[in-house]
Design a protein around this motif. Structure first.
Motif, PDB file in Angstrom:
ATOM      1  N   SER A 187      -7.876 -26.496   3.060  1.00 48.49           N
ATOM      2  CA  SER A 187      -6.478 -25.413   3.429  1.00 48.49           C
ATOM      3  C   SER A 187      -7.347 -24.305   4.038  1.00 48.49           C
ATOM      4  O   SER A 187      -5.282 -24.117   4.936  1.00 48.49           O
ATOM      5  CB  SER A 187      -6.045 -25.537   1.821  1.00 48.49           C
ATOM      6  OG  SER A 187      -7.239 -24.388   0.971  1.00 48.49           O
ATOM      7  N   TYR A 188      -8.182 -24.010   3.695  1.00 48.14           N
ATOM      8  CA  TYR A 188      -7.938 -23.139   4.814  1.00 48.14           C
ATOM      9  C   TYR A 188      -7.639 -23.219   6.687  1.00 48.14           C
ATOM     10  O   TYR A 188      -7.195 -21.410   7.336  1.00 48.14           O
ATOM     11  CB  TYR A 188      -9.427 -22.318   5.281  1.00 48.14           C
ATOM     12  CG  TYR A 188      -9.796 -21.895   3.584  1.00 48.14           C
ATOM     13  CD1 TYR A 188      -9.255 -20.229   3.542  1.00 48.14           C
ATOM     14  CD2 TYR A 188     -10.946 -22.347   2.830  1.00 48.14           C
ATOM     15  CE1 TYR A 188      -9.968 -20.071   2.126  1.00 48.14           C
ATOM     16  CE2 TYR A 188     -11.146 -21.580   1.717  1.00 48.14           C
ATOM     17  CZ  TYR A 188     -10.903 -21.198   1.080  1.00 48.14           C
ATOM     18  OH  TYR A 188     -11.009 -20.358  -0.193  1.00 48.14           O
ATOM     19  N   GLY A 189      -8.238 -23.990   7.260  1.00 47.57           N
ATOM     20  CA  GLY A 189      -7.826 -24.236   8.763  1.00 47.57           C
ATOM     21  C   GLY A 189      -6.106 -24.233   8.491  1.00 47.57           C
ATOM     22  O   GLY A 189      -5.743 -23.133   9.693  1.00 47.57           O
ATOM     23  N   GLU A 190      -5.153 -24.471   7.497  1.00 45.74           N
ATOM     24  CA  GLU A 190      -3.674 -24.148   8.199  1.00 45.74           C
ATOM     25  C   GLU A 190      -3.444 -22.929   7.687  1.00 45.74           C
ATOM     26  O   GLU A 190      -2.378 -22.608   8.463  1.00 45.74           O
ATOM     27  CB  GLU A 190      -2.794 -25.584   7.058  1.00 45.74           C
ATOM     28  CG  GLU A 190      -3.417 -26.986   7.408  1.00 45.74           C
ATOM     29  CD  GLU A 190      -2.381 -28.060   6.571  1.00 45.74           C
ATOM     30  OE1 GLU A 190      -1.327 -27.417   5.041  1.00 45.74           O
ATOM     31  OE2 GLU A 190      -2.005 -28.859   6.773  1.00 45.74           O
ATOM     32  N   ARG A 191      -4.375 -22.338   6.922  1.00 46.87           N
ATOM     33  CA  ARG A 191      -3.804 -20.718   5.999  1.00 46.87           C
ATOM     34  C   ARG A 191      -3.494 -20.370   6.819  1.00 46.87           C
ATOM     35  O   ARG A 191      -3.119 -19.043   7.231  1.00 46.87           O
ATOM     36  CB  ARG A 191      -4.102 -20.593   4.908  1.00 46.87           C
ATOM     37  CG  ARG A 191      -3.317 -21.666   3.482  1.00 46.87           C
ATOM     38  CD  ARG A 191      -4.679 -21.518   2.124  1.00 46.87           C
ATOM     39  NE  ARG A 191      -4.370 -20.412   1.749  1.00 46.87           N
ATOM     40  CZ  ARG A 191      -5.769 -19.654   0.966  1.00 46.87           C
ATOM     41  NH1 ARG A 191      -6.712 -21.275   0.629  1.00 46.87           N
ATOM     42  NH2 ARG A 191      -5.132 -19.433   0.262  1.00 46.87           N
ATOM     43  N   CYS A 192      -4.573 -20.234   8.105  1.00 52.63           N
ATOM     44  CA  CYS A 192      -5.330 -19.265   9.497  1.00 52.63           C
ATOM     45  C   CYS A 192      -4.273 -19.755  10.523  1.00 52.63           C
ATOM     46  O   CYS A 192      -3.605 -18.407  10.653  1.00 52.63           O
ATOM     47  CB  CYS A 192      -6.794 -19.233   9.486  1.00 52.63           C
ATOM     48  SG  CYS A 192      -7.923 -18.868   8.608  1.00 52.63           S
ATOM     49  N   SER A 193      -3.874 -20.704  10.229  1.00 54.62           N
ATOM     50  CA  SER A 193      -2.737 -21.305  11.336  1.00 54.62           C
ATOM     51  C   SER A 193      -1.633 -20.652  11.583  1.00 54.62           C
ATOM     52  O   SER A 193      -0.837 -20.395  12.209  1.00 54.62           O
ATOM     53  CB  SER A 193      -2.858 -22.561  11.930  1.00 54.62           C
ATOM     54  OG  SER A 193      -2.411 -23.485  11.027  1.00 54.62           O
ATOM     55  N   VAL A 194      -0.664 -20.340  10.322  1.00 51.27           N
ATOM     56  CA  VAL A 194       0.032 -20.349  10.481  1.00 51.27           C
ATOM     57  C   VAL A 194       0.242 -19.194  10.056  1.00 51.27           C
ATOM     58  O   VAL A 194       1.220 -18.530  10.754  1.00 51.27           O
ATOM     59  CB  VAL A 194       1.459 -20.868   8.993  1.00 51.27           C
ATOM     60  CG1 VAL A 194       0.980 -22.064   9.238  1.00 51.27           C
ATOM     61  CG2 VAL A 194       0.538 -20.076   8.255  1.00 51.27           C
ATOM     62  N   ARG A 195      -0.688 -18.479   9.898  1.00 49.21           N
ATOM     63  CA  ARG A 195      -0.462 -16.654   9.998  1.00 49.21           C
ATOM     64  C   ARG A 195      -0.370 -16.515  11.414  1.00 49.21           C
ATOM     65  O   ARG A 195       0.382 -15.437  12.163  1.00 49.21           O
ATOM     66  CB  ARG A 195      -1.429 -16.141   9.143  1.00 49.21           C
ATOM     67  CG  ARG A 195      -1.488 -15.819   7.769  1.00 49.21           C
ATOM     68  CD  ARG A 195      -2.527 -15.711   7.004  1.00 49.21           C
ATOM     69  NE  ARG A 195      -2.187 -16.089   5.170  1.00 49.21           N
ATOM     70  CZ  ARG A 195      -2.041 -16.441   4.945  1.00 49.21           C
ATOM     71  NH1 ARG A 195      -1.486 -17.932   5.129  1.00 49.21           N
ATOM     72  NH2 ARG A 195      -1.239 -17.366   3.269  1.00 49.21           N
TER      73      ARG A 195
END
Length: 343
Positions: A271-279
């Protein structure tokens, strides 16, 4: 919770599901696109596995309800799917066949569970033969856009996508100074995958922590924090991204110490990948003058069952998404949402 994007036997990913919820107010129309230079090129009209006429005058039905106006723009990139053993195809070829290892030896070994988990992350694709017509709707429309990992591979790609979104909201003048015939849109949601091959890198980091007792996410730090630096993003955005990466590293250290990596832990890890990219994407859009806010999918009402690694969206998610977008999210602010996780 990682969402299985095989919904009801047809291949509708989370972006399409989210738009179905929003379609209660504005009927549904789905289109796919690829990125070419700095433009969005519409290529195919889809609704699950169904092909239908591109004209707005030809509505389709979903669960008995006519839908014809709102639009989902989806990138057709690899979306972190290039696992070893997966068949590669061109845009016009048939569906990818996801291969799995049938060797049942050592089925209780942690690495076996990791291999099984990886195989569940790869959604099937739909093949399409028809092209949409050249006609355009004449009124501004609400849209949901979805961008895969290859479209967001680095700072240059993110900048291209952010400017593409901006130019669809406010179409620029033609080269001769005349008004563009491009129809402006209002993105209610922009759904982003992890940057490039981040999901694969996270899975590899989990495997290394489990099998070798080493934790190393420096390449991921360089990619994400370097992208923040390239855009000179605000300090609070860099801190949010850095905090997520710190959490990821702490989790991997836990895996290293207890020598366990369950499906639940794998869901959290990737989940950390998407959570970084959207920010990062939301911050870049704000820099370009497009009001935007990052959301994790559960913040916009995406709820799933508790089958970790292979979760299904719950029926109540439709109503919860409608409620969040109807009463809590400003329609003039672009919601940049993670694309592949739920609660």
């Amino acid at each position: 919770m990682i969402i299985n994007r095989q919904t009801g036997g047809s291949s509708i990913n989370m972006a399409a599901f989210l738009l179905l919820a929003l379609a209660a107010v504005a009927p549904l129309k789905i289109e796919a696109f690829t990125i070419s230079s700095n433009r969005m090129c519409n290529r195919r009209s889809i609704l699950g596995g169904s092909i239908y006429n591109d004209e707005l005058a030809s509505p389709v039905k979903y669960n008995g309800k006519e839908m014809e106006k709102s639009v989902l723009f989806m990138s057709e990139d690899d979306d972190d799917d290039d696992e070893e053993g997966e068949e590669q195809v061109d845009e016009e070829e048939e569906e990818d066949e996801v291969t799995t290892n049938d060797d049942d030896d050592d089925e209780d070994h942690p690495s076996k569970a990791l291999t099984t988990y990886k195989s569940n992350l790869n959604p099937r694709r739909i093949s399409y033969d028809d092209r949409p017509g050249s006609s355009r709707p004449q009124a501004s429309i609400d849209v949901t856009m979805k961008f895969g990992g290859s479209s967001l591979a680095n700072s240059e790609c993110i900048d291209r996508v952010a400017k593409l979104i901006r130019d669809r909201i406010r179409p620029p003048l033609n080269e001769d100074g005349s008004v563009s015939e491009e129809v402006p849109v209002r993105p209610r949601a922009v759904i982003c995958s992890a940057m490039g091959k981040t999901t694969n890198s996270l899975l590899s980091a989990g495997q290394m922590a489990l099998e070798e007792g080493r934790v190393d996410i420096e390449a991921l730090r360089t990619l994400h924090l370097g992208t923040c630096q390239d855009f000179e993003l605000p300090t609070h955005t860099r801190k949010m991204v850095g905090k997520l990466l710190d959490e990821c590293e702490d989790m991997l250290n836990g895996v290293r110490l207890i020598q366990e990596l369950s499906p639940k832990s794998l869901d959290q890890l990737v989940s950390y990948g998407e959570r970084c990219s959207v920010r990062i994407m939301a911050a870049r859009l704000n820099q370009l003058g497009v009001p935007a806010q990052a959301f994790d999918a559960w913040d916009v009402g995406v709820f799933t069952d508790d089958t970790y690694g292979d979760a299904k969206l719950l029926p109540k998610a439709i109503e919860s998404i409608k409620e969040r977008f109807g009463s809590r999210i400003d329609p003039n602010v672009v919601a940049v949402v993670t694309g592949f996780i739920g609660e």
